[in-house]
Design a protein around this motif. Structure first.
Motif, mmCIF file in Angstrom:
data_model
loop_
_atom_site.group_PDB
_atom_site.id
_atom_site.type_symbol
_atom_site.label_atom_id
_atom_site.label_comp_id
_atom_site.label_asym_id
_atom_site.label_seq_id
_atom_site.Cartn_x
_atom_site.Cartn_y
_atom_site.Cartn_z
ATOM 1 N N GLU A 179 56.748 188.386 80.153
ATOM 2 C CA GLU A 179 55.561 187.549 80.374
ATOM 3 C C GLU A 179 55.906 186.062 80.427
ATOM 4 O OE1 GLU A 179 52.483 188.435 77.521
ATOM 5 O OE2 GLU A 179 52.905 190.581 77.648
ATOM 6 N N ILE A 180 57.122 185.708 80.125
ATOM 7 C CA ILE A 180 57.527 184.297 80.080
ATOM 8 C C ILE A 180 58.388 184.010 81.301
ATOM 9 C CG2 ILE A 180 58.678 182.516 78.742
ATOM 10 C CD1 ILE A 180 58.235 184.301 76.253
ATOM 11 N N LYS A 181 57.966 183.042 82.088
ATOM 12 C CA LYS A 181 58.620 182.754 83.367
ATOM 13 C C LYS A 181 59.295 181.379 83.349
ATOM 14 C CE LYS A 181 56.167 186.250 85.137
ATOM 15 N NZ LYS A 181 56.638 187.554 85.248
ATOM 16 N N HIS A 182 60.325 181.280 84.192
ATOM 17 C CA HIS A 182 60.983 179.998 84.440
ATOM 18 C C HIS A 182 61.550 180.071 85.853
ATOM 19 C CE1 HIS A 182 62.904 176.224 83.267
ATOM 20 N NE2 HIS A 182 63.924 176.622 84.014
ATOM 21 N N THR A 183 61.413 178.999 86.607
ATOM 22 C CA THR A 183 61.811 179.001 88.015
ATOM 23 C C THR A 183 63.313 178.800 88.178
ATOM 24 O OG1 THR A 183 59.639 178.144 88.632
ATOM 25 C CG2 THR A 183 61.396 177.932 90.268
ATOM 26 N N HIS A 184 63.913 179.689 88.969
ATOM 27 C CA HIS A 184 65.313 179.583 89.365
ATOM 28 C C HIS A 184 65.345 178.844 90.701
ATOM 29 C CE1 HIS A 184 69.146 180.894 91.114
ATOM 30 N NE2 HIS A 184 69.556 181.080 89.867
ATOM 31 N N VAL A 185 66.305 177.959 90.875
ATOM 32 C CA VAL A 185 66.372 177.110 92.057
ATOM 33 C C VAL A 185 66.441 177.902 93.370
ATOM 34 C CG1 VAL A 185 68.875 176.791 91.972
ATOM 35 C CG2 VAL A 185 67.447 175.026 92.985
ATOM 36 N N ILE A 186 67.036 179.081 93.367
ATOM 37 C CA ILE A 186 67.164 179.879 94.591
ATOM 38 C C ILE A 186 66.243 181.092 94.581
ATOM 39 C CG2 ILE A 186 68.753 181.335 95.931
ATOM 40 C CD1 ILE A 186 70.957 179.364 94.909
ATOM 41 N N LEU A 187 66.161 181.778 93.454
ATOM 42 C CA LEU A 187 65.419 183.039 93.379
ATOM 43 C C LEU A 187 63.936 182.862 93.096
ATOM 44 C CD1 LEU A 187 68.043 185.119 91.378
ATOM 45 C CD2 LEU A 187 67.689 185.026 93.858
ATOM 46 N N GLY A 188 63.533 181.666 92.737
ATOM 47 C CA GLY A 188 62.126 181.431 92.431
ATOM 48 C C GLY A 188 61.814 181.816 90.994
ATOM 49 N N LEU A 218 61.436 183.711 87.757
ATOM 50 C CA LEU A 218 62.022 184.865 87.078
ATOM 51 C C LEU A 218 61.477 184.919 85.665
ATOM 52 C CD1 LEU A 218 65.842 184.492 87.937
ATOM 53 C CD2 LEU A 218 64.125 185.843 89.158
ATOM 54 N N ASP A 219 61.307 186.140 85.142
ATOM 55 C CA ASP A 219 60.970 186.236 83.727
ATOM 56 C C ASP A 219 62.259 186.149 82.919
ATOM 57 O OD1 ASP A 219 62.040 188.896 83.122
ATOM 58 O OD2 ASP A 219 60.279 189.752 84.135
ATOM 59 N N LEU A 220 62.145 186.035 81.607
ATOM 60 C CA LEU A 220 63.336 185.796 80.794
ATOM 61 C C LEU A 220 64.274 186.994 80.727
ATOM 62 C CD1 LEU A 220 62.032 183.503 77.927
ATOM 63 C CD2 LEU A 220 62.936 182.890 80.181
#
Length: 179
Positions: A139-148, A150-152
């Motif tokens: 449920e916790i997300k963070h944006t990856h520079v290429i993949l967009g 992603l959850d943890l």
């Protein structure tokens, strides 16, 4: 440790073992040589991996702390998350990426310093995992520079896959450097 997190951490640990095995017994001076002037030495690859892993450990710690402060509940699912990044991992296997400056290794780093850094970044990741255990990381997300986004859990899977890709790079590098 919660089952889902244990599964992803076991994967990450397995990939680290494979990575370290890929250059076991190779002379230190060879691990510090580049196959090409614009390529990375094995030690530089390890320094890059340290930076990536340290960053992911910080992301997990920060995002979990924010989620706990916001009152996130407990992880209830034990269903595997290991296939959740399959689509993206297939894409990453087919492209060559240029690392952002923030994770570009220090030139001419020594192998002992690189290995010490890798041990430290793994300690930080393990501490982040302990802190995150029991939290629904899906449920916790963070944006990856290429993949967009992603959850943890996916960040941890990405880390294992990333080390797997660089293991192959290490093997190619060592084949190109004369003994």
């Amino acid at each position: 440790m919660h089952a889902r997190l244990a599964e992803t951490m076991n994967y990450v640990e397995q990939k680290r073992g494979e990575l370290l095995q890929s250059f076991q017994g190779v002379a230190s001076d060879r691990l510090c040589r580049r196959a090409t002037p614009d390529g990375w030495s094995v030690a530089e690859i390890l320094d890059h991996l340290r930076m990536v892993e340290s960053g992911i450990a910080r992301i997990i710690t920060k995002r979990v702390a924010q989620a706990k402060e916001a009152g996130i509940g407990e992880e209830t699912s034990t269903e595997s998350v290991m296939s959740s990044l399959d689509r993206d991992s297939a894409l990453l296997e087919t492209v060559t990426l240029k690392s952002p400056e923030t994770v570009t290794p220090r030139p001419n780093i020594g192998i002992n310093e690189a290995l010490d850094g890798l041990r430290s970044s793994r300690d930080a990741l393990r501490a982040a995992a302990v802190f995150a255990s029991g939290v629904p990381l899906g449920e916790i997300k963070h944006t990856h520079v290429i993949l967009g986004e992603l959850d943890l859990y996916q960040w941890l899977i990405f880390l294992g896959q990333h080390e797997g890709r660089h293991r192959k790079q290490i093997e190619r590098t060592l084949k190109s450097i004369p003994e």
